[in-house]
Write a protein that holds these residues in place. Structure first.
Motif, short mmCIF file in Angstrom:
data_model
loop_
_atom_site.label_atom_id
_atom_site.label_comp_id
_atom_site.label_asym_id
_atom_site.label_seq_id
_atom_site.Cartn_x
_atom_site.Cartn_y
_atom_site.Cartn_z
N LYS A 35 32.99 37.04 24.79
CA LYS A 35 33.47 37.57 26.06
C LYS A 35 34.27 36.53 26.82
CE LYS A 35 30.03 41.16 27.06
NZ LYS A 35 28.91 41.58 27.95
N ASP A 53 43.98 35.78 29.62
CA ASP A 53 44.63 35.03 30.69
C ASP A 53 45.85 34.27 30.17
OD1 ASP A 53 42.78 35.94 32.49
OD2 ASP A 53 41.56 34.11 32.49
N LYS A 64 38.37 36.65 27.51
CA LYS A 64 38.90 36.52 28.87
C LYS A 64 39.94 35.39 28.94
CE LYS A 64 39.04 37.12 33.41
NZ LYS A 64 39.92 36.01 33.78
#
Length: 572
Positions: free
Chosen positions: A391, A399, A395
């Motif tokens: 996770k 980004d 992320k």
């Protein structure tokens, strides 16, 4: 494009009226194939652009701002040595060809008169700008050096004897003796396209657009003779009506004469203004692609790498959804351990988690029953530990993708001078190796200024063109009471309205700028958030240009280039 001999003839007429007898005050070379001579004439400065670009070769007075390189080229230094403060005494076209000679008067080191020629040859990839000593016809220097290995007929190197370009076997339409031949040609071919092709083939300086226009003029039924038609067309070069053609392909012409006037687009006050409008976007995009080639490559590589990485992470994360299946199998094996015999390859056991529905479990015949159960528990624990890690990595990778998509958009919207800021940012982030110049020059790199626009009521609006400009503008330059705008959830520029109480019209105009300088430039009903700068903050450790905000309101606008140009020229 239509910078043919006829357009060149018209441009020479325009330049003679504006800069003849002026003096050179400044010489710069913002790009490898282009030089700008700032000529002072009639108490006004005229930036004369001479371009030998293979795709955009031309000469004109330009109002497009350019940024000069930190170190001038050898050709620039040579021009400054010979031409600074020189007087422009004449401008002549070579017959009706795309070759123009600028004659200058200056003096050498001992004060003797020194006549010089600066020649521009507009010949696509063979285009060149050449400084010539008129006394002995020797080349002093050229913007492009052409040696014997490239052209045996014509060497263009310092010290070589200057020779004119090879003469075309075509007739000059402005020579009086050729006018009757051109009129006879017009009478010989009644078909417009065939006549235009023969004009191009036999007469000098006609491109596709101008030859079709002359064919139209010959075929007009307005009571005038063919001789009068020809005279009218040739005189148009001295009194041009600069126009865009809006047919199958956008092009430009020095006059709107011809039957296809319905294909004429916007008309301009001068040929130079027309060329600024026509080449501004095309030339800028081309320069950005050339000068930003390394940046574009790095960004594309990073996007490709991170997108592939994201796919793998998402696939691994999908596999973790089976973690509970391994736990259930381990617990069933532990519960019914007495039924499991060494050497079995599978077993079916009642599943008390699913209404006793039987569950088939694969076994290894190389290990015992208890070890088989522990094997499933280890798989479960490994996947469980991986979930939080995956996770986090997903992320971070998302980004990175968002960041480089924003950089990609900024390069697409950038002016050539903005690329320096993007390069510095990528170097600081470790994505691009710092060059030796930056290592030697330990002074802090100066960030370029954001672009300035003016609202209809005179309010100043500033637009950052990249992350470094955005961050400086929003967090360091803008007042806390100013208003900040940005396209909602899409890469784009930070826009600052320098007012603590802007009108609704000003906010809409600023929103149009924010939408135009974003990835949604060509979209309609673009959502744009606006809020006072005091509500903007930057989280620690985030990348340049990243901010968060609260209490925003949203406007929906449709950006247009015409509106942006109006805001740019307002109050100038």
């Amino acid at each position: 494009m239509a910078f043919d001999g006829m357009f060149t003839h018209a441009m020479v007429s325009e330049l003679r009226t504006k800069i003849l007898n002026g003096r050179i005050m400044k010489i710069s070379q913002p790009y490898p194939n282009e030089v700008i001579l700032t000529i002072r004439s009639n108490r006004k400065n005229y930036p004369l652009l001479l371009s030998a670009h293979p795709n955009y070769a031309r000469m004109q007075i330009t109002q497009i701002p350019y940024k000069n390189p930190a170190v001038p080229t050898k050709f620039t230094m040579m021009l400054r040595k010979y031409l600074e403060n020189a007087k422009l005494t004449d401008i002549q076209q070579l017959e009706n060809d795309r070759v123009v000679y600028f004659s200058f008067e200056t003096r050498n080191e001992i004060g003797d008169r020194l006549p010089l020629l600066l020649s521009i040859e507009i010949m696509n990839r063979y285009s060149n700008v050449i400084l010539i000593n008129q006394q002995n016809q020797t080349i002093i220097d050229t913007i492009k050096h052409v040696g014997m290995d490239q052209n045996r007929y014509r060497t263009l190197l310092p010290g070589a004897t200057y020779r004119q370009p090879p003469k075309q076997e075509k007739l000059d339409p402005f020579a009086a003796k050729n006018s009757q031949r051109l009129i006879a040609l017009g009478q010989q071919f009644p078909n417009r396209e065939v006549l235009a092709q023969n004009i191009q083939k036999k007469f000098q300086g006609f491109g596709k657009v101008s030859s079709l226009q002359l064919a139209d003029v010959f075929h007009q039924n307005d009571g005038q003779s063919d001789a009068e038609h020809l005279t009218t067309f040739l005189k148009a070069t001295a009194d041009p009506i600069p126009s865009l053609t809006t047919g199958k392909q956008l092009d430009f012409t020095f006059t709107n004469l011809g039957n296809d006037i319905q294909d004429m687009g916007t008309q301009f006050s001068s040929l130079s203004t027309l060329l600024d409008h026509f080449y501004r976007e095309k030339a800028t995009r081309d320069r950005v692609r050339q000068q930003g080639a390394l940046l574009i490559h790095v960004v594309n590589q990073e996007l490709k790498k991170n997108r592939n990485k994201l796919k793998k992470l998402q696939k691994e994360f999908a596999n973790t959804q089976h973690a509970n299946e391994y736990r259930i199998k381990g617990e069933l094996l532990t519960t019914y351990l007495y039924q499991v015999k060494r050497g079995m390859t599978e077993i079916t056991l009642p599943n008390f988690y699913d209404n006793e529905r039987p569950l088939k479990i694969a076994l290894s015949n190389q290990i015992g029953p208890s070890q088989n159960a522990q094997k499933y528990f280890k798989k479960y624990q490994k996947l469980k530990n991986a979930i939080s890690y995956l996770k986090e990595q997903i992320k971070l990778t998302e980004d990175e993708i968002n960041y480089f998509e924003e950089i990609q958009t900024q390069i697409e919207l950038a002016e050539p001078q903005d690329l320096t800021d993007i390069q510095v940012e990528l170097e600081s982030g470790g994505y691009l190796r710092k060059n030796n110049h930056h290592k030697k020059n330990k002074r802090r790199v100066k960030i370029n200024q954001p672009e300035t626009f003016w609202a209809s009521d005179g309010t100043k609006i500033k637009v950052g063109k990249n992350n470094l400009q955005n961050e400086k503008l929003t967090l360091h330059t803008a007042s806390k009471n100013d208003y900040w705008l940005h396209v909602k959830n899409i890469p784009g520029s930070h826009v600052i309205v320098e007012s603590n109480n802007p009108s609704d019209e000003t906010l809409v105009e600023a929103a149009e700028l924010a939408a135009y300088f974003s990835k949604s430039r060509n979209s309609a009903n673009v959502p744009v958030d606006y809020v006072q700068v005091r509500r903007i903050r930057k989280p620690n450790g985030t990348k340049p240009g990243f901010v968060i905000y609260e209490g925003q309101k949203t406007l929906y606008v449709t950006p247009t280039e015409e509106k942006v140009n109006q805001l740019k020229t307002k109050n100038e």
